[in-house]
Write a protein that holds these residues in place. Structure first.
Motif, PDB file in Angstrom:
ATOM      1  N   ARG A 149       2.883  -6.143  31.793  1.00 50.65           N
ATOM      2  CA  ARG A 149       4.210  -5.314  31.407  1.00 50.65           C
ATOM      3  C   ARG A 149       3.879  -4.915  30.292  1.00 50.65           C
ATOM      4  NH1 ARG A 149       9.325  -7.688  33.561  1.00 50.65           N
ATOM      5  NH2 ARG A 149       9.794  -6.014  34.998  1.00 50.65           N
ATOM      6  N   ALA A 150       4.424  -3.276  30.146  1.00 54.60           N
ATOM      7  CA  ALA A 150       4.469  -2.773  28.623  1.00 54.60           C
ATOM      8  C   ALA A 150       5.325  -3.537  27.794  1.00 54.60           C
ATOM      9  CB  ALA A 150       4.800  -1.436  28.910  1.00 54.60           C
ATOM     10  N   PRO A 151       5.548  -3.810  26.669  1.00 52.79           N
ATOM     11  CA  PRO A 151       6.359  -4.454  25.771  1.00 52.79           C
ATOM     12  C   PRO A 151       7.514  -3.711  25.719  1.00 52.79           C
ATOM     13  CG  PRO A 151       4.773  -3.738  24.466  1.00 52.79           C
ATOM     14  CD  PRO A 151       4.150  -3.441  25.752  1.00 52.79           C
ATOM     15  N   SER A 152       8.952  -4.335  25.905  1.00 48.18           N
ATOM     16  CA  SER A 152       9.927  -3.601  26.113  1.00 48.18           C
ATOM     17  C   SER A 152      10.545  -3.474  24.511  1.00 48.18           C
ATOM     18  CB  SER A 152      11.242  -4.555  26.629  1.00 48.18           C
ATOM     19  OG  SER A 152      11.127  -5.653  25.901  1.00 48.18           O
ATOM     20  N   VAL A 153      10.040  -3.979  23.435  1.00 45.74           N
ATOM     21  CA  VAL A 153      10.443  -3.638  22.077  1.00 45.74           C
ATOM     22  C   VAL A 153       9.204  -2.938  21.614  1.00 45.74           C
ATOM     23  CG1 VAL A 153      11.182  -4.563  19.819  1.00 45.74           C
ATOM     24  CG2 VAL A 153      12.025  -5.290  22.285  1.00 45.74           C
ATOM     25  N   PRO A 154       9.237  -1.826  20.780  1.00 46.44           N
ATOM     26  CA  PRO A 154       8.046  -1.335  20.089  1.00 46.44           C
ATOM     27  C   PRO A 154       7.784  -2.179  18.910  1.00 46.44           C
ATOM     28  CG  PRO A 154       9.790   0.070  19.575  1.00 46.44           C
ATOM     29  CD  PRO A 154      10.355  -1.198  20.556  1.00 46.44           C
ATOM     30  N   ALA A 155       6.581  -2.142  18.678  1.00 48.31           N
ATOM     31  CA  ALA A 155       5.870  -3.154  17.429  1.00 48.31           C
ATOM     32  C   ALA A 155       6.544  -2.556  16.205  1.00 48.31           C
ATOM     33  CB  ALA A 155       4.369  -2.675  17.249  1.00 48.31           C
ATOM     34  N   ALA A 156       6.730  -3.526  15.295  1.00 48.09           N
ATOM     35  CA  ALA A 156       7.499  -3.258  13.913  1.00 48.09           C
ATOM     36  C   ALA A 156       6.677  -2.128  13.212  1.00 48.09           C
ATOM     37  CB  ALA A 156       7.503  -4.432  13.382  1.00 48.09           C
ATOM     38  N   ARG A 157       7.211  -1.295  12.445  1.00 47.68           N
ATOM     39  CA  ARG A 157       6.523  -0.466  11.411  1.00 47.68           C
ATOM     40  C   ARG A 157       6.124  -1.162  10.309  1.00 47.68           C
ATOM     41  NH1 ARG A 157       9.925   4.602   9.958  1.00 47.68           N
ATOM     42  NH2 ARG A 157       7.624   4.846   8.949  1.00 47.68           N
ATOM     43  N   ASP A 158       5.116  -0.761   9.703  1.00 46.81           N
ATOM     44  CA  ASP A 158       4.648  -1.058   8.358  1.00 46.81           C
ATOM     45  C   ASP A 158       5.737  -1.020   7.247  1.00 46.81           C
ATOM     46  OD1 ASP A 158       3.192  -2.112   6.339  1.00 46.81           O
ATOM     47  OD2 ASP A 158       1.719  -0.481   6.119  1.00 46.81           O
ATOM     48  N   PRO A 159       6.176  -2.058   6.651  1.00 47.53           N
ATOM     49  CA  PRO A 159       7.247  -1.467   5.598  1.00 47.53           C
ATOM     50  C   PRO A 159       6.669  -0.504   4.580  1.00 47.53           C
ATOM     51  CG  PRO A 159       7.313  -3.897   6.221  1.00 47.53           C
ATOM     52  CD  PRO A 159       5.943  -3.207   6.884  1.00 47.53           C
ATOM     53  N   SER A 160       5.595  -0.860   4.005  1.00 48.22           N
ATOM     54  CA  SER A 160       5.163   0.151   2.960  1.00 48.22           C
ATOM     55  C   SER A 160       5.052   1.560   3.403  1.00 48.22           C
ATOM     56  CB  SER A 160       3.550  -0.462   2.541  1.00 48.22           C
ATOM     57  OG  SER A 160       2.723  -0.458   3.435  1.00 48.22           O
ATOM     58  N   ALA A 161       4.735   1.526   4.764  1.00 49.59           N
ATOM     59  CA  ALA A 161       4.749   2.992   5.202  1.00 49.59           C
ATOM     60  C   ALA A 161       6.148   3.805   5.132  1.00 49.59           C
ATOM     61  CB  ALA A 161       4.175   3.031   6.581  1.00 49.59           C
ATOM     62  N   ALA A 162       7.064   2.954   5.353  1.00 46.40           N
ATOM     63  CA  ALA A 162       8.645   3.279   5.509  1.00 46.40           C
ATOM     64  C   ALA A 162       9.110   3.995   4.109  1.00 46.40           C
ATOM     65  CB  ALA A 162       9.520   2.270   6.078  1.00 46.40           C
ATOM     66  N   VAL A 163       8.598   2.914   3.138  1.00 45.34           N
ATOM     67  CA  VAL A 163       8.990   3.212   1.558  1.00 45.34           C
ATOM     68  C   VAL A 163       8.238   4.350   1.197  1.00 45.34           C
ATOM     69  CG1 VAL A 163       8.625   2.238  -0.691  1.00 45.34           C
ATOM     70  CG2 VAL A 163       9.416   0.936   1.354  1.00 45.34           C
ATOM     71  N   ALA A 164       6.933   4.473   1.569  1.00 46.74           N
ATOM     72  CA  ALA A 164       6.383   5.747   1.005  1.00 46.74           C
ATOM     73  C   ALA A 164       7.001   7.038   1.792  1.00 46.74           C
ATOM     74  CB  ALA A 164       4.797   5.800   1.653  1.00 46.74           C
ATOM     75  N   GLU A 165       7.437   7.043   2.987  1.00 48.16           N
ATOM     76  CA  GLU A 165       7.923   8.143   3.628  1.00 48.16           C
ATOM     77  C   GLU A 165       9.427   8.429   2.696  1.00 48.16           C
ATOM     78  OE1 GLU A 165       8.844   7.380   7.615  1.00 48.16           O
ATOM     79  OE2 GLU A 165       6.769   7.512   8.158  1.00 48.16           O
ATOM     80  N   GLU A 166       9.970   7.446   2.404  1.00 47.90           N
ATOM     81  CA  GLU A 166      11.165   7.618   1.487  1.00 47.90           C
ATOM     82  C   GLU A 166      10.956   8.254   0.290  1.00 47.90           C
ATOM     83  OE1 GLU A 166      14.549   4.754   1.562  1.00 47.90           O
ATOM     84  OE2 GLU A 166      13.771   3.774   3.454  1.00 47.90           O
ATOM     85  N   TYR A 167       9.908   7.801  -0.383  1.00 48.87           N
ATOM     86  CA  TYR A 167       9.614   8.456  -1.586  1.00 48.87           C
ATOM     87  C   TYR A 167       9.141   9.708  -1.362  1.00 48.87           C
ATOM     88  CZ  TYR A 167       6.986   9.560  -5.852  1.00 48.87           C
ATOM     89  OH  TYR A 167       6.637  10.029  -7.112  1.00 48.87           O
ATOM     90  N   GLU A 168       8.340  10.191  -0.443  1.00 45.60           N
ATOM     91  CA  GLU A 168       7.995  11.415  -0.259  1.00 45.60           C
ATOM     92  C   GLU A 168       9.294  12.363   0.081  1.00 45.60           C
ATOM     93  OE1 GLU A 168       5.194  13.339  -0.677  1.00 45.60           O
ATOM     94  OE2 GLU A 168       4.574  11.364  -1.548  1.00 45.60           O
TER      95      GLU A 168
END
Length: 101
Positions: free
Chosen positions: A46-65
């Motif tokens: 079955r497909a996982p019901s919860v998506p994989a966690a995002r990379d925290p450093s990518a989220a920080v980089a997006e916030e910086y941008e």
């Protein structure tokens, strides 16, 4: 008065209309058929019901941008407040010193 046969008949009709997989009164759910298996009895992937966690450093980089695109003191101050220990916080502090007060 013959209410007993009538009420028993109505109750029986409700049970039939509810279906066999309905929760019995005070009981656990009833499952008709095989759970999580195909016709051969093998487990179905079955497909996982919860998506994989995002990379925290990518989220920080997006916030910086986003703060850099906005280009305001408030945006950089908010980024530094949220991510003060990030390597990008030093860049944000540098950007903050270049902005007029």
């Amino acid at each position: 008065m013959k209410l007993r046969p009538l009420s028993a008949g109505l109750f029986g009709a409700l049970v039939v209309l509810a279906g066999l997989d309905h929760l019995p009164f005070g009981g656990l759910p009833v499952r008709i058929g095989k759970a999580n298996a195909d016709d051969d009895g093998k487990a179905v992937a079955r497909a996982p019901s919860v998506p994989a966690a995002r990379d925290p450093s990518a989220a920080v980089a997006e916030e910086y941008e986003a703060a850099r695109r906005k280009g305001t003191r408030e945006a950089f101050e908010l980024f530094i407040a949220r991510h003060g220990d990030s390597p990008l916080a030093e860049r944000a502090r540098g950007e903050l010193t270049r902005l007029p007060r």
